[in-house]
Scaffold this active site. Structure first.
Site: not given
Ligand code: CA2
Length: 146
Positions: A77, A18, A23, A74, A107, A100, A98, A10-11
């Site tokens: 969330a 953004r 990112y 990825n 973070r 990121h 995986e 998601p996102n």
């Protein structure tokens, strides 16, 4: 060899639009273009997808059981929340890496735990969007090693 499936959570459709300080400036379409070029160079097929819905990602992983030789994921969330995605990956037989984009360990503490890492054969974090290319190279090398 069956294609490699690169799945995004998601996102990530907002990538490059953004929060460039976290990112980067590349869009997800840019990432797909770079991955497709590398896949062609490595002589492997590629399927690249994104969804904002947990169940849709679970179904993408189910589809990969027959259609993919490896998964690069990825989960965004859902990394930190989804037992359903972990269970789906546990039913997949090939290599799983995986990815990121950000260094999740630098973070908030809620980003430090990953359900997906319980299944992943490798984890790449904090290498920006280049992490997808590193993951692609890694799965091809694992598949070629047999
Ligand atoms: O660093 C990563 O790749 C993450 O998987 C990205 C997720 C975050 O929840 C994970 O903890 C780490 C967030 C993806 C949201 O992507 C956006 C991109 C641009 C603008 C807004 C969100």
């Amino acid at each position: 060899m069956k294609p490699i499936h690169i799945l995004n959570g998601p996102n990530l459709n907002l990538l490059g639009k953004r929060q460039p300080e976290v990112y980067g400036h590349e869009t997800l379409a840019d990432v797909e273009t770079r991955c497709a070029a590398l896949a062609a160079e490595l002589g492997v097929g590629l399927h690249f997808a994104q969804s904002n819905h947990e169940g849709a990602i679970v179904e993408m992983i189910h589809a990969a059981r027959d259609a993919a030789s490896a998964i690069v994921i990825n989960p965004a969330a859902y990394t930190h929340t989804s037992v359903a995605i972990l269970d789906a990956l546990n039913a997949f037989n090939g290599p799983v890496i995986e990815v990121h984009i950000s260094n999740v360990h630098k973070r908030e503490s809620f980003r430090h735990h990953s359900y997906v890492s319980l299944r992943a054969d490798g984890v790449i974090a904090g290498c920006g969007t280049e992490g997808y290319l590193l993951a692609l190279r890694r799965v091809v090398s694992l598949l070629r090693a047999g």
